[in-house]
Design an enzyme around this catalytic site. Structure first.
Site, PDB file in Angstrom:
ATOM      1  N   GLY A  83       0.812  -1.189   0.235  1.00  0.00           N
ATOM      2  CA  GLY A  83       0.043   0.005   0.147  1.00  0.00           C
ATOM      3  C   GLY A  83       0.939   1.050   0.061  1.00  0.00           C
ATOM      4  N   ALA A  92      23.885  -8.612  22.516  1.00  0.00           N
ATOM      5  CA  ALA A  92      23.253  -9.118  23.612  1.00  0.00           C
ATOM      6  C   ALA A  92      21.965  -8.522  24.105  1.00  0.00           C
ATOM      7  CB  ALA A  92      24.436  -9.371  24.738  1.00  0.00           C
ATOM      8  N   GLY A  93      21.099  -8.350  23.218  1.00  0.00           N
ATOM      9  CA  GLY A  93      19.868  -7.594  23.408  1.00  0.00           C
ATOM     10  C   GLY A  93      18.575  -8.937  23.473  1.00  0.00           C
ATOM     11  N   GLU A 115      28.650  -7.866  22.668  1.00  0.00           N
ATOM     12  CA  GLU A 115      27.995  -6.636  22.871  1.00  0.00           C
ATOM     13  C   GLU A 115      28.765  -5.342  23.022  1.00  0.00           C
ATOM     14  OE1 GLU A 115      24.589  -5.731  23.553  1.00  0.00           O
ATOM     15  OE2 GLU A 115      25.536  -3.774  23.749  1.00  0.00           O
ATOM     16  N   VAL A 172      32.363  -4.663  16.970  1.00  0.00           N
ATOM     17  CA  VAL A 172      32.559  -5.602  15.845  1.00  0.00           C
ATOM     18  C   VAL A 172      32.659  -4.495  14.830  1.00  0.00           C
ATOM     19  CG1 VAL A 172      31.490  -7.204  14.210  1.00  0.00           C
ATOM     20  CG2 VAL A 172      31.076  -7.576  16.418  1.00  0.00           C
ATOM     21  N   HIS A 183      -1.510 -20.636  47.618  1.00  0.00           N
ATOM     22  CA  HIS A 183      -0.371 -21.475  48.052  1.00  0.00           C
ATOM     23  C   HIS A 183      -0.462 -22.930  47.363  1.00  0.00           C
ATOM     24  CE1 HIS A 183       3.037 -22.649  50.194  1.00  0.00           C
ATOM     25  NE2 HIS A 183       2.268 -23.680  50.601  1.00  0.00           N
TER      26      HIS A 183
HETATM   27  P1  FAD Z   1       5.104  -5.735  11.910  1.00  0.00           P
HETATM   28  O1  FAD Z   1       4.619  -6.665  12.835  1.00  0.00           O
HETATM   29  O2  FAD Z   1       6.369  -5.720  11.584  1.00  0.00           O
HETATM   30  O3  FAD Z   1       4.136  -5.765  10.571  1.00  0.00           O
HETATM   31  C1  FAD Z   1       4.036  -4.571   9.787  1.00  0.00           C
HETATM   32  C2  FAD Z   1       3.771  -5.440   8.314  1.00  0.00           C
HETATM   33  O4  FAD Z   1       3.440  -4.350   7.462  1.00  0.00           O
HETATM   34  C3  FAD Z   1       4.453  -6.499   7.860  1.00  0.00           C
HETATM   35  O5  FAD Z   1       3.645  -7.818   7.399  1.00  0.00           O
HETATM   36  C4  FAD Z   1       4.991  -5.830   6.536  1.00  0.00           C
HETATM   37  O6  FAD Z   1       5.300  -6.841   5.597  1.00  0.00           O
HETATM   38  C5  FAD Z   1       3.783  -4.992   6.236  1.00  0.00           C
HETATM   39  N1  FAD Z   1       4.233  -3.836   5.242  1.00  0.00           N
HETATM   40  C6  FAD Z   1       4.992  -2.831   5.402  1.00  0.00           C
HETATM   41  N2  FAD Z   1       5.125  -1.884   4.516  1.00  0.00           N
HETATM   42  C7  FAD Z   1       3.783  -2.071   3.960  1.00  0.00           C
HETATM   43  C8  FAD Z   1       3.291  -1.666   2.712  1.00  0.00           C
HETATM   44  N3  FAD Z   1       3.665  -0.494   2.327  1.00  0.00           N
HETATM   45  N4  FAD Z   1       2.028  -2.196   2.299  1.00  0.00           N
HETATM   46  C9  FAD Z   1       1.746  -3.238   2.795  1.00  0.00           C
HETATM   47  N5  FAD Z   1       2.282  -3.850   3.954  1.00  0.00           N
HETATM   48  C10 FAD Z   1       3.226  -3.527   4.505  1.00  0.00           C
HETATM   49  N6  FAD Z   1       7.496  -8.535  20.656  1.00  0.00           N
HETATM   50  C11 FAD Z   1       6.904  -8.956  21.726  1.00  0.00           C
HETATM   51  O7  FAD Z   1       6.119  -8.014  22.286  1.00  0.00           O
HETATM   52  N7  FAD Z   1       6.794 -10.109  22.349  1.00  0.00           N
HETATM   53  C12 FAD Z   1       7.935 -10.871  21.735  1.00  0.00           C
HETATM   54  O8  FAD Z   1       8.223 -12.024  22.237  1.00  0.00           O
HETATM   55  C13 FAD Z   1       8.548 -10.636  20.401  1.00  0.00           C
HETATM   56  N8  FAD Z   1       9.508 -11.251  19.907  1.00  0.00           N
HETATM   57  C14 FAD Z   1      10.089 -10.885  18.889  1.00  0.00           C
HETATM   58  C15 FAD Z   1      11.157 -11.672  18.396  1.00  0.00           C
HETATM   59  C16 FAD Z   1      11.928 -11.469  17.229  1.00  0.00           C
HETATM   60  C17 FAD Z   1      12.910 -12.441  16.412  1.00  0.00           C
HETATM   61  C18 FAD Z   1      11.558 -10.180  16.548  1.00  0.00           C
HETATM   62  C19 FAD Z   1      12.324  -9.968  15.343  1.00  0.00           C
HETATM   63  C20 FAD Z   1      10.803  -9.230  17.018  1.00  0.00           C
HETATM   64  C21 FAD Z   1       9.808  -9.835  18.238  1.00  0.00           C
HETATM   65  N9  FAD Z   1       8.880  -8.938  18.986  1.00  0.00           N
HETATM   66  C22 FAD Z   1       8.261  -9.285  19.885  1.00  0.00           C
HETATM   67  C23 FAD Z   1       8.683  -7.506  18.342  1.00  0.00           C
HETATM   68  C24 FAD Z   1       7.442  -7.661  17.530  1.00  0.00           C
HETATM   69  O9  FAD Z   1       7.461  -8.380  16.335  1.00  0.00           O
HETATM   70  C25 FAD Z   1       7.017  -6.288  16.768  1.00  0.00           C
HETATM   71  O10 FAD Z   1       7.089  -5.094  17.873  1.00  0.00           O
HETATM   72  C26 FAD Z   1       5.747  -6.353  16.336  1.00  0.00           C
HETATM   73  O11 FAD Z   1       5.574  -7.232  15.089  1.00  0.00           O
HETATM   74  C27 FAD Z   1       5.382  -4.945  15.548  1.00  0.00           C
HETATM   75  O12 FAD Z   1       4.109  -4.846  14.987  1.00  0.00           O
HETATM   76  P2  FAD Z   1       3.748  -3.919  13.909  1.00  0.00           P
HETATM   77  O13 FAD Z   1       2.507  -4.211  13.734  1.00  0.00           O
HETATM   78  O14 FAD Z   1       4.260  -2.514  14.183  1.00  0.00           O
HETATM   79  O15 FAD Z   1       4.709  -4.325  12.666  1.00  0.00           O
HETATM   80  P1  NAD Z   2      17.951  -4.794  21.285  1.00  0.00           P
HETATM   81  O1  NAD Z   2      17.805  -3.345  21.124  1.00  0.00           O
HETATM   82  O2  NAD Z   2      17.045  -5.469  22.027  1.00  0.00           O
HETATM   83  O3  NAD Z   2      19.422  -5.145  21.403  1.00  0.00           O
HETATM   84  C1  NAD Z   2      20.275  -4.878  20.480  1.00  0.00           C
HETATM   85  C2  NAD Z   2      21.752  -4.920  21.501  1.00  0.00           C
HETATM   86  O4  NAD Z   2      22.895  -4.654  20.248  1.00  0.00           O
HETATM   87  C3  NAD Z   2      21.956  -3.735  22.394  1.00  0.00           C
HETATM   88  O5  NAD Z   2      22.158  -4.276  23.548  1.00  0.00           O
HETATM   89  C4  NAD Z   2      22.842  -2.995  21.614  1.00  0.00           C
HETATM   90  O6  NAD Z   2      23.799  -2.139  22.662  1.00  0.00           O
HETATM   91  C5  NAD Z   2      23.736  -3.647  20.951  1.00  0.00           C
HETATM   92  N1  NAD Z   2      24.506  -3.182  19.749  1.00  0.00           N
HETATM   93  C6  NAD Z   2      24.144  -2.285  18.919  1.00  0.00           C
HETATM   94  N2  NAD Z   2      25.054  -2.026  17.960  1.00  0.00           N
HETATM   95  C7  NAD Z   2      26.077  -2.956  18.231  1.00  0.00           C
HETATM   96  C8  NAD Z   2      27.140  -3.238  17.534  1.00  0.00           C
HETATM   97  N3  NAD Z   2      27.619  -2.450  16.587  1.00  0.00           N
HETATM   98  N4  NAD Z   2      28.019  -4.165  18.132  1.00  0.00           N
HETATM   99  C9  NAD Z   2      27.918  -5.121  19.469  1.00  0.00           C
HETATM  100  N5  NAD Z   2      26.535  -4.720  19.939  1.00  0.00           N
HETATM  101  C10 NAD Z   2      25.710  -3.689  19.215  1.00  0.00           C
HETATM  102  O7  NAD Z   2      17.586  -5.123  19.737  1.00  0.00           O
HETATM  103  P2  NAD Z   2      17.237  -6.832  19.200  1.00  0.00           P
HETATM  104  O8  NAD Z   2      17.681  -7.655  19.860  1.00  0.00           O
HETATM  105  O9  NAD Z   2      17.763  -6.812  17.621  1.00  0.00           O
HETATM  106  O10 NAD Z   2      15.676  -6.676  19.067  1.00  0.00           O
HETATM  107  C11 NAD Z   2      14.963  -5.706  18.355  1.00  0.00           C
HETATM  108  C12 NAD Z   2      13.711  -5.429  18.947  1.00  0.00           C
HETATM  109  O11 NAD Z   2      12.801  -6.161  18.827  1.00  0.00           O
HETATM  110  C13 NAD Z   2      13.793  -5.227  20.695  1.00  0.00           C
HETATM  111  O12 NAD Z   2      14.170  -3.966  21.067  1.00  0.00           O
HETATM  112  C14 NAD Z   2      12.351  -5.447  21.042  1.00  0.00           C
HETATM  113  O13 NAD Z   2      11.718  -4.206  20.907  1.00  0.00           O
HETATM  114  C15 NAD Z   2      11.947  -6.483  19.804  1.00  0.00           C
HETATM  115  N6  NAD Z   2      11.938  -7.610  20.537  1.00  0.00           N
HETATM  116  C16 NAD Z   2      11.293  -8.068  21.609  1.00  0.00           C
HETATM  117  C17 NAD Z   2      11.108  -9.234  21.911  1.00  0.00           C
HETATM  118  C18 NAD Z   2      10.390  -9.536  23.171  1.00  0.00           C
HETATM  119  O14 NAD Z   2       9.687  -8.620  23.684  1.00  0.00           O
HETATM  120  N7  NAD Z   2      10.631 -10.501  24.065  1.00  0.00           N
HETATM  121  C19 NAD Z   2      11.952 -10.217  21.421  1.00  0.00           C
HETATM  122  C20 NAD Z   2      12.589 -10.052  20.395  1.00  0.00           C
HETATM  123  C21 NAD Z   2      12.679  -8.806  19.833  1.00  0.00           C
END
Ligand code: FAD
Ligand code: NAD
Length: 475
Positions: A122, A190-191, A212, A246, A452
Site C-alpha cells: 500500500g 546481547a539484546g 555486545e 565488531v 499457595h
Molecule cells: P510488523 O509486525 O512488522 O508488521 C508490519 C507488516 O506490514 C508486515 O507484515 C509488513 O510486511 C507489512 N508492510 C510494511 N509496509 C507495507 C506496505 N507499504 N504495504 C503493505 N504492507 C506493508 N515483541 C513482543 O512484544 N514480544 C515478543 O516476544 C517479541 N519477540 C520478537 C522476536 C523477534 C525475533 C523479533 C524480530 C521481534 C519480536 N518482537 C516481540 C517484536 C514484535 O515482533 C514487533 O514489535 C511487532 O511485530 C510490531 O508490530 P507492527 O504491527 O508494528 O509491525
Molecule cells: P535490542 O535493542 O534488544 O538489542 C540490541 C543490542 O545490540 C543492544 O544491547 C545494543 O547495545 C547492541 N548493539 C548495537 N550495536 C552494536 C554493535 N555494533 N556491536 C555490538 N553490539 C551492538 O535489539 P534486538 O535484540 O535486535 O531486538 C530488536 C527489538 O525487537 C527489541 O528491542 C524489541 O523491541 C523487539 N523484540 C522483543 C522481544 C520480546 O519482547 N521478548 C523479543 C525480540 C525482539
C-alpha cells in the site's frame, strides 16, 4: 473510481490487523493491506510477530527447553533417558505449523469481521488516496478513505562491514531456520533477540558467543536483575562479551571471520554462523508517495503525537514504525486506541505501564521504572525483594533461580517499578501491571491473598518486604 473505505490500514502485523478488526467491530467499513508472503508464497498476515518474531521464536524456545530438560533436568527427578537426540527439521516444521495456524487464524478473523484484505503493497498519497500494488504483480488498485492507519513495522538494522548473506551472516529470519545447530554461533548484540535466539541454539548444542558493544549487560533492565541474569546465562554456557565492538565480518572457507575491538585491541574470532541482532529500524519503504504529507523523524520513524496522529490530517501511525518500544502488545494497544478514536470514542495508552519480557530461562520481566531511573529523577523510594529460592512452588519445580524486586514511592507507597527474573516472570508481571494501572501501592499487593503454593507468592512477599514484613525471608 477509487473504492472508498472509512478506514484503510496499511500493514497487517499485530498493530495493523488488530486496528482493522477493532475498526470493523465499531461498524467502520475497513480494508487491511499487507505485503507479507509466507513460505508458500501466499498472504500471511500477522507481520513480523507471527511470521518471524514473537511466535516462531517462542516455539523454538519451547522445543529447545524440552531438549535441555531431558538432558540436564530429568535425572534429578529419577527419570533416565538413554540418548536424547534433536531432529532440527521436525522442530522447525512444528514451528512453521504454529505460524501457519496463527496466520490462517488472522485471515479468518479479518474475514469474520468483514475487513477487506489485500495482499499487496500500500502506498499513501495526498488526501488519503491509497494505491495497492498486488504481490502477484496484478493491476494496481486505487482506494481512498476517511482515515488511514500506517502500521508498516520494522526491519533489522544492518551494521557497516557486516552484510547479511542469508546463509552465514543472518538476521532473525535466518536464525529461526538453521537446518542444524551450528557448532559455533556468534551473535552481535546481547539484546532481546540475541539472548532469546542465542539460548535456543545454545540449548541445542551450539557454542554461542554474544558480542555486545555496551559495557552494561541488558542496559534497559534494572541493574540488580541484569547482574543476576548475566551470571545465570553464563552458567548456562552463553559466552557474553561486553564492551566488544565488531569492526567487520567476512565469510572465508565456510566460516564467518569477525574482527572485534576490545580494551585489549583488535582481534579475530571465527564462527560457523553469525546472527546480527543490534536492534530494528522503522520500515517505510514504498509506503509514502511524495505528496502524502506524512513527516518522518530524524530516526526515520513516522512522526506522531500522543494519540498517534501523523502530520497529515486523517492519517495515523502505530507500532514499530513510530516512537516507543518495539513490542507487539504496544502495537496492538495503539491499534485499538486509534480505531476507537476514529470511531469518536475516548482512548488513551499508558506507555509507562507497558510491560517488557525477555523469554530466556528463567524469564526476565519488568514494568515501570528501574532503580537507576528513580535515582536519576530524584524520587525517594523503598524497595523490597524476594528470592525464588525461598518460594516453595519454585523449589518443588526446580525453579529456584531469580528474584522479584518491587519499588514504591517512599511517601505514597505507589508502586513505581517491578522487576522479575524467574520462572514464569512473563505471567507474574501481569498482576503488577494491573496494580500499577490502578495506581496501587505495595501495601495493596501485600494485602491481596495469593494462592499457595504459587510462584506469585514471591511477588506477594516482595511487596511485604517493601515494608520489611516479609514472612519467608529475613527483613
Ligand atoms: P510488523 O509486525 O512488522 O508488521 C508490519 C507488516 O506490514 C508486515 O507484515 C509488513 O510486511 C507489512 N508492510 C510494511 N509496509 C507495507 C506496505 N507499504 N504495504 C503493505 N504492507 C506493508 N515483541 C513482543 O512484544 N514480544 C515478543 O516476544 C517479541 N519477540 C520478537 C522476536 C523477534 C525475533 C523479533 C524480530 C521481534 C519480536 N518482537 C516481540 C517484536 C514484535 O515482533 C514487533 O514489535 C511487532 O511485530 C510490531 O508490530 P507492527 O504491527 O508494528 O509491525
Ligand atoms: P535490542 O535493542 O534488544 O538489542 C540490541 C543490542 O545490540 C543492544 O544491547 C545494543 O547495545 C547492541 N548493539 C548495537 N550495536 C552494536 C554493535 N555494533 N556491536 C555490538 N553490539 C551492538 O535489539 P534486538 O535484540 O535486535 O531486538 C530488536 C527489538 O525487537 C527489541 O528491542 C524489541 O523491541 C523487539 N523484540 C522483543 C522481544 C520480546 O519482547 N521478548 C523479543 C525480540 C525482539
Amino acid at each position: 473510481m477509487a473504492e472508498k473505505f472509512d478506514v484503510i490500514v496499511i500493514g497487517g502485523g499485530p498493530g495493523g490487523y488488530v486496528a482493522a478488526i477493532r475498526a470493523a467491530q465499531l461498524g467502520l467499513k475497513t480494508a487491511c493491506i499487507d505485503s507479507y508472503s509466507g513460505k508458500d508464497g501466499k498472504a500471511s498476515p500477522g507481520g513480523t510477530c507471527l511470521n518471524v518474531g514473537c511466535i516462531p521464536s517462542k516455539a523454538l524456545l519451547d522445543s529447545s527447553k524440552h531438549f535441555h530438560h531431558v538432558q540436564h533436568e530429568y535425572a534429578a527427578h529419577g527419570i533416565h533417558v538413554k540418548e536424547a537426540a534433536i531432529d532440527v527439521p521436525t522442530m522447525l516444521a512444528r514451528k512453521d505449523g504454529v505460524v501457519k495456524k496463527l496466520t490462517a487464524g488472522v485471515t479468518q478473523l479479518l474475514k469474520g469481521n468483514k475487513v477487506t484484505f489485500y495482499h499487496g503493497t500500500g502506498t499513501l498519497a495526498g488526501s488519503r488516496q491509497v494505491t495497492v500494488s498486488p504481490v502477484d504483480g496484478g493491476t494496481a488498485l486505487q482506494l481512498s478513505a476517511n482515515n488511514v492507519i500506517l502500521a508498516s513495522g520494522s526491519v533489522p538494522i544492518e551494521i557497516p562491514n557486516v552484510a547479511f548473506d542469508g546463509e552465514y551472516i543472518v538476521d532473525n529470519v535466518g536464525a529461526l531456520d538453521f537446518d542444524h545447530a551450528p557448532k559455533t554461533l556468534g551473535v552481535i548484540g546481547a539484546g532481546v533477540i540475541g539472548l532469546e535466539l542465542g539460548s535456543v541454539w545454545n540449548r541445542l548444542g551450539s557454542e554461542v558467543t554474544l558480542l555486545e558493544a555496551l559495557p552494561d549487560f541488558l542496559a534497559l533492565a534494572d541493574r540488580d536483575i541484569a547482574k543476576l541474569a548475566e551470571r545465570e546465562f553464563k552458567k548456562q554456557g552463553l559466552d557474553i562479551r561486553l564492551s566488544t565492538r565488531v569492526k567487520q565480518a567476512a565469510v572465508k572457507k565456510k566460516k564467518v571471520v569477525v574482527t572485534i575491538e576490545t580494551a585489549d585491541g583488535e582481534s579475530e574470532l571465527s564462527f560457523d554462523r553469525l546472527l546480527v541482532s543490534v536492534g530494528r529500524k522503522p520500515y517505510t519503504e514504498g509506503l509514502l508517495a511524495d505528496d502524502s504529507g506524512v513527516r518522518l523523524t530524524e530516526r526515520g520513524q513516522i512522526e506522531v503525537d500522543e494519540q498517534s496522529r501523523t502530520s497529515a490530517p486523517g492519517v495515523w501511525a502505530i507500532g514499530d514504525c513510530v516512537r516507543g518500544p518495539m513490542l507487539a502488545h504496544k502495537a496492538s494497544e495503539e491499534g485499538v486506541a486509534v480505531a476507537e478514536l476514529i470511531a469518536g470514542k475516548p482512548a488513551h495508552i499508558h506507555f509507562e505501564t507497558v510491560p517488557w519480557v525477555v523469554y530466556t530461562d528463567p524469564e526476565i520481566a519488568w514494568v515501570g521504572r528501574t532503580e537507576k531511573e528513580l535515582k536519576d529523577a530524584g524520587i525517594e523510594y523503598r524497595s523490597g525483594t524476594f528470592p525464588f529460592a525461598a518460594n516453595g512452588r519454585a523449589l518443588a519445580g526446580g525453579q529456584g533461580a531469580g528474584l522479584v524486586k518491587i519499588m514504591a514511592d517512599s511517601e505514597t507507597d505507589e508502586i513505581l517499578g517491578v522487576h522479575i527474573f524467574g520462572a514464569n516472570a512473563s505471567e507474574l508481571i501481569a498482576e503488577c501491571v494491573v496494580a500499577m494501572e490502578f495506581q496501587g501501592s505495595s501495601e495493596d499487593l501485600a494485602r491481596i491473598v495469593h494462592a499457595h503454593p504459587t510462584l506469585s507468592e514471591a511477588v506477594h512477599e516482595a511487596a511485604m518486604h517493601v515494608d520489611r514484613r516479609a514472612i519467608h525471608r529475613g527483613n
